[in-house]
Scaffold this active site. Structure first.
Site: not given
Ligand code: NAD
Length: 487
Positions: A173, A248, A282, A386
């Site tokens: 997803k 991650e 990130c 963050e």
């Molecule tokens: P997010 O956690 O809001 O969403 C990430 C994914 O999870 C999306 O596909 C979203 O639809 C899904 N999601 C949301 N709630 C969910 C739930 N309850 N159950 C299952 N899936 C769910 O994150 P974002 O805003 O899309 O991305 C930004 C974040 O990602 C930042 O915190 C960034 O640091 C992190 N990030 C980390 C890395 C890494 O490698 N550590 C890399 C890229 C981004």
């Protein structure tokens, strides 16, 4: 208007509910496509398709699996311009960045794991002269993959490629905020000859479609990249079900500049680590610590350079800074700039206001100019949480031990950069900083074979190279008694 489809059992299909979400172009604020608003029924279909495909795919000779995945890599490369443009429109990132980084890296992910699996070997242990042990590594079954919006095709391919290479089937997803290139990937996978059901892509919201993947009893392996809060929610569901989960998560990474460092290089790379992808990486170095003797000069030059970054239409080649991904992210970033003021910070550049350099078509877009903030305490919220936008803080330090304390003073532990020409100090800092990756005199050099991941609230587990291949396989110890003795 373009309607994105789910990719289930090799077909591009509508969501069961028939409901769609808006996909917004963040540079203009316009809705330009529709994304399936999938729910547990779509996930059920996808899991069934993945389960049905698993037997054959897991027994497909490695060389054949490799060949198909290399073909996917080739097709991504062949469609680089199209994919980069789509990523730029969907996400707001500069076209030049999507062309140079996101899309080539997605192709590299497929190529790397498609070939790595050919050379993957399991272990053999001899137990004195009593027994020999070998480790069988088998694919784990149906894998759930959930990815974020900041590096859409880059991150989803980083997970899908090793999962498939190992012989698993996948229900993925992508973020509902940036679904376009994952949709295009489903078309490329069909073209590459990936058998139906091996990769399934279900679009939709996290709380609905994402949650259904996490809860599904057949999905026993979950690879997630996203925010720390979401990671915690996933853990609450997956842990009692004893699923294997890789997380991650977020970062609040220190960027430490010593007086003895090459100041020009440190400045140039710090601009990148602060503002690349509008700070929505990130690994962004959002907390800059500068040794006192060079603090004033560094900050003056850094602010001057930040002001010179061209905020503009992401589709223009000359643009350095595009739009933030969404209105929600725009509001969040602006709220942190307000908070910085309340916490006593001094905004040295950026802050509020629409940058003058924006063309008319981008007037309703979600743009924030590169923002540098000084005079904040290390433990204030702006320095602890963050922000995930083009906002960095600058803080002076006196000694090595003090800056180690500063660097480690958050709940995160994803990455760090250290700038110094003192080799011994570089090793000491690398040892002392609590982070999954420490870059010395560089940022964001990402070798695909090294372990990648975070400490503390930045994640659980590691990806990359053998780490990914191990994560996506189940080890089984086979122990054979060696009879001693005589004929
Ligand atoms: P997010 O956690 O809001 O969403 C990430 C994914 O999870 C999306 O596909 C979203 O639809 C899904 N999601 C949301 N709630 C969910 C739930 N309850 N159950 C299952 N899936 C769910 O994150 P974002 O805003 O899309 O991305 C930004 C974040 O990602 C930042 O915190 C960034 O640091 C992190 N990030 C980390 C890395 C890494 O490698 N550590 C890399 C890229 C981004």
């Amino acid at each position: 208007m373009l309607k994105i489809k789910n990719y289930i059992g090799g077909e591009l299909v509508d969501p069961v509910s028939g409901a769609y979400l808006d996909d917004v172009n963040p540079a203009t604020g316009d809705v330009y496509a529709q994304v399936p608003d999938s729910d547990e029924r779509d996930v059920e279909q996808a899991v069934q398709a993945a389960e049905a495909a698993f037997g054959e795919w897991s027994h497909t000779p490695v060389a054949q699996r490799s060949k198909v995945l290399v073909k996917v890599a080739d097709l991504i490369e062949a469609n680089l311009d199209k994919l980069a443009r789509a990523e730029c429109i969907d996400n707001g990132k500069p076209l030049s960045l999507a062309k140079a980084l996101d899309i080539p890296r997605a192709a590299a992910n497929f190529r790397f794991f498609a070939t790595a699996i050919i050379h993957f070997r399991s272990e053999l242990h001899t137990t004195d002269d009593v027994a020999i042990n070998y480790t069988l590594r088998k694919p784990r079954g149906v894998v759930g993959i959930i990815s974020p919006w900041n590096l859409p095709l880059y991150v989803i391919s980083w997970k899908v490629a090793p999962a498939l290479a190992c012989g698993n089937t996948v229900v993925a997803k992508p973020s509902e905020v940036t679904p376009m290139t994952a949709y295009m990937l489903s078309e490329l996978c069909r073209e590459a000859g990936l058998p139906p059901g091996v990769l399934n892509i279900v679009h939709g919201e996290g709380a609905k479609a994402g949650d259904a993947i996490v809860r599904h009893p057949t999905v026993r392996t979950i690879s997630f990249t996203g925010g720390t809060v979401t990671g915690r929610e996933i853990t609450k569901i997956a842990s009692p079900m004893f699923k294997r989960v890789a997380l991650e998560l977020g970062g609040k990474n220190p960027n430490v500049i010593f007086a003895d460092a090459d100041q020009d290089k440190a400045l140039r790379e710090s601009l990148r680590s602060s503002f690349a992808n509008q700070g929505q990486v990130c690994l962004s170095g959002s907390r800059i610590f500068v040794e006192q003797p060079v603090y004033k000069t560094f900050v003056e030059r850094f602010v001057e350079s930040a002001k010179n970054l061209r905020v503009g239409d992401p589709l223009e080649e000359s643009t350095d800074q595009g739009a933030l991904v969404s209105k929600a992210q725009f509001d969040k970033v602006r709220s942190y700039i307000d908070l910085a003021r309340k916490e006593g910070g001094t905004i040295l550049c950026g802050g509020d206001g629409v940058p003058d350099s924006l063309p008319d078509r981008c007037r309703e877009g979600f743009f924030v100019a590169p923002t540098v903030i000084a005079n904040l305490s290390v433990d204030c919220r702006v320095n602890q949480e963050e922000i995930f936008g083009p906002v960095v803080t600058v803080t002076p330090f006196e000694t090595e031990s003090q800056v180690v304390e500063y660097a480690n003073a958050t709940d995160y532990g994803l990455s760090a950069s250290v700038w110094t020409n003192d080799l011994s100090r570089a090793h000491r800092m690398a040892e002392a900083i609590t982070a999954g990756t420490v870059w010395i005199n560089c940022w964001m050099i990402r070798d695909l074979s090294v372990p990648f991941g975070g400490m503390k609230n930045s994640g659980v587990g590691r990806e990359g190279g053998e780490e990914s291949l191990r994560f996506f396989t189940e080890p089984k110890n086979v122990c054979i008694r060696v009879p001693r003795g005589t004929s």
